[in-house]
Design an enzyme around this catalytic site. Structure first.
Site, PDB file in Angstrom:
ATOM      1  N   GLU A  41      19.120  62.844  45.993  1.00  0.00           N
ATOM      2  CA  GLU A  41      18.145  63.486  47.515  1.00  0.00           C
ATOM      3  C   GLU A  41      17.983  62.209  48.988  1.00  0.00           C
ATOM      4  O   GLU A  41      16.645  61.953  49.079  1.00  0.00           O
ATOM      5  CB  GLU A  41      16.701  63.446  47.131  1.00  0.00           C
TER       6      GLU A  41
ATOM      7  N   GLU B 280      17.350  69.423  39.135  1.00  0.00           N
ATOM      8  CA  GLU B 280      16.462  69.392  39.040  1.00  0.00           C
ATOM      9  C   GLU B 280      15.840  70.400  39.219  1.00  0.00           C
ATOM     10  O   GLU B 280      16.274  71.750  40.814  1.00  0.00           O
ATOM     11  CB  GLU B 280      15.829  68.631  40.265  1.00  0.00           C
TER      12      GLU B 280
END
Ligand SMILES: *[C@@H]1O[C@H](CO)[C@@H](O)[C@H](O)[C@H]1NC(C)=O
Ligand SMILES: *[C@@H]1O[C@H](CO)[C@@H](O)[C@H](O)[C@H]1NC(C)=O
Length: 507
Positions: free
Chosen positions: A346, A449
């Site tokens: 991320e 995720e």
């Protein structure tokens, strides 16, 4: 007969040929039965306080951890302290509302003394008069140390002690000085009294290790590593219909047993254990560099110190990160469980330009390839980036995967959604998003995720079951696979362990 035979023979040749074609095609497409069905092991080797708040319980003065964002309203003037222009000049007390320029982030030097960082990253200090407050230096060490003293019976009222031993006072809207004795009765007419609001806190690896300090942190961390994830968890994962774990790691683990301060040594042994257990229970491992030096997204889960993103800003920093990737890959390359290496988790578009990330991904890919010619290399999309922006880069790589994270959270879009609307969003919008990046000749796709949690309040077990099923159906189409966030969490729906054991997720 002969004709039939040769036809038959030809047919068989075609079949064999066809099968080879299908097989090789299937290899590149990662056939459904090999797709990753994983759980993340979040909050283990990279601390996330919200997943296990008790970890932070006995830190002294624990409201004042690194990075905490504070705002101060002068009691006499009724306005907020502000780094004029966001930093680089004087401190004023003339703002009637507060946001970035009015927020001060602590760097914790001890339980009671701090550097204070302003919006443009300068530190609070005194000018050459030794009295006037400014935010001009970018060097924390020369900026000076401050203390924050709370009123004993009302901890929202504070005084701030400056490096000269005196207390700040807001004399007027544009004059803030450090020349009060700070010994009054905390009255509303005392210009050294400020009303403090905590607007943002971080509870990551940086905060916990610095919060406990070098004497206590090693034991606290070791106890956590020893108990949060254990061998039995791997056994459970392997018998639950999952085939892999995604393990978030921090950059400091690569310099175990003597990582830079405040990080503490010992974590590498636990990663070693995870690989042993994975091998024993025949689980694949996705090694995920969740926290890169300097922080790639400013969140606690990338071990940010104060919310700023400082990863990737120098070549040296990128080289250091590549060395971390190479270290981990080399260490585990001979373990058959090493299935994929995710180069960074991320990175945030607002702090990490695509050009910088591309350069790093290119170097990181080569570092993995030196030791693991066939491991999958996972490229995390940037938060806030374009979904296909990494495709040109990926086209020059083999066994490459794009990682996307899908949560029905963290956006006002989900604020008023009902159970049905959430499920419909997954089935329609998420599935379209995923389909848009899932191409036959591009990188594989990975929903690295997701969670069966939403903003709906009071949902029933059946609601959660339906939501889980929708997520599994849609994310099951990702060509590399998916990973739930996470295995263990005090918040039940975020714990795959709990969700499986209680029948909220059926695999
Ligand atoms: C606050 O004070 C500074 C310095 O005098 C001035 O430049 C600025 O315009 C003032 N801002 C407000 C909102 O009054
Ligand atoms: C989801 O997709 C539908 C159909 O394309 C669209 O009408 C809707 O606005 C989308 N919802 C959100 C919240 O983006």
């Amino acid at each position: 007969m002969i004709v039939t035979h040769s036809k038959n023979h030809l047919f068989r040749i075609i079949c064999v040929f066809g099968m080879i074609m299908i097989m090789s095609n299937a290899r590149t497409l990662n056939p459904t039965n090999q797709r990753i069905r994983a759980t993340n092991l979040g909050g283990w080797l990279v601390t996330e306080g919200w997943m296990k708040p008790s970890l932070f319980d006995s830190i002294p003065n624990k409201d004042f951890l690194d990075g905490v964002g504070l705002q101060f309203k002068s009691k006499t003037i009724g306005k907020f302290l502000c780094a004029e222009l966001g930093g680089g000049t004087i401190i004023v007390a003339n703002r009637s509302s507060a946001s970035g320029w009015e927020t001060f982030h602590l760097w914790r030097m001890s339980a009671t003394s701090f550097h204070m960082r302003v919006f443009n990253k300068q530190f609070l200090g005194l000018d050459s008069t030794g009295v006037n407050l400014v935010a001009t230096t970018t060097n924390s060490q020369t900026s000076g140390v401050f203390e924050i003293i709370r009123k004993p019976d009302d901890t929202s009222l504070v005084r701030i002690k400056a490096p000269n031993g005196l207390y700040l006072q807001a004399k007027s809207e544009d004059l803030v000085t450090a020349d009060s004795k700070g010994d009054g009765e905390w009255g509303d007419d005392d210009p050294s009294v400020f009303e403090m609001t905590i607007i943002e806190t971080f509870k990551g690896e940086y905060q916990i290790t610095r919060g406990y300090g070098p004497l206590r942190a090693p034991k606290i961390m070791k106890d956590h590593w020893d108990t949060f994830i254990v061998e039995d968890d791997f056994k459970f994962i392997a018998t639950s219909g999952l085939n892999a774990v995604r393990i978030p790691v921090g950059w400091w683990t690569a310099s175990d047993p003597t990582p830079p301060k405040p990080y503490v040594g010992g974590s590498l042994q636990y990663l070693d254990k995870a690989f042993l257990w994975a091998r024993k229970y025949n689980l694949k491992v996705i090694l995920d560099l969740h926290a890169a030096p300097g922080s790639q997204n400013g969140y606690e889960h990338s071990a940010t110190r104060d919310g700023s993103i400082e990863w990737g800003q120098t070549d040296e920093n990128i080289q250091e990160t590549v060395r971390v990737i190479e270290f981990f890959t080399a260490r585990y390359a001979s373990n058959p469980s090493l299935y994929a290496v995710e180069l960074i988790n991320e990175p945030r578009a607002s702090g990490v330009p695509l050009s910088v990330l591309t350069k790093y991904y290119d170097l990181g890919y080569k570092a993995v390839r030196k030791h693991a010619p066939n491991a999958f290399v996972i490229l995390s999309n940037r938060l806030g980036g374009e979904p296909k922006e990494l495709f040109p880069l990926a086209s020059g790589m083999k066994n490459v995967v794009i990682d996307v994270h899908y949560y029905n959270l963290f956006s006002s879009v989900f604020d008023d959604m009902t159970v049905e609307e959430n499920i419909e969003f997954v089935r329609t919008n998420r599935s379209a998003e995923l389909q848009a990046i899932t191409t036959s000749n591009g990188p594989l796709t990975f929903v690295g995720e997701w969670v069966s949690e939403w903003q709906v309040r009071g949902a029933t077990k059946e609601d959660y079951q339906k939501f889980s099923k929708a997520n599994l159906d849609v994310f099951g189409r990702a060509t590399f696979g998916w990973a739930y966030w996470s295995l263990k969490n005090v918040n039940n729906h975020w714990s795959m362990d709990w969700m499986i054991k209680n029948g909220y997720i059926n695999l």
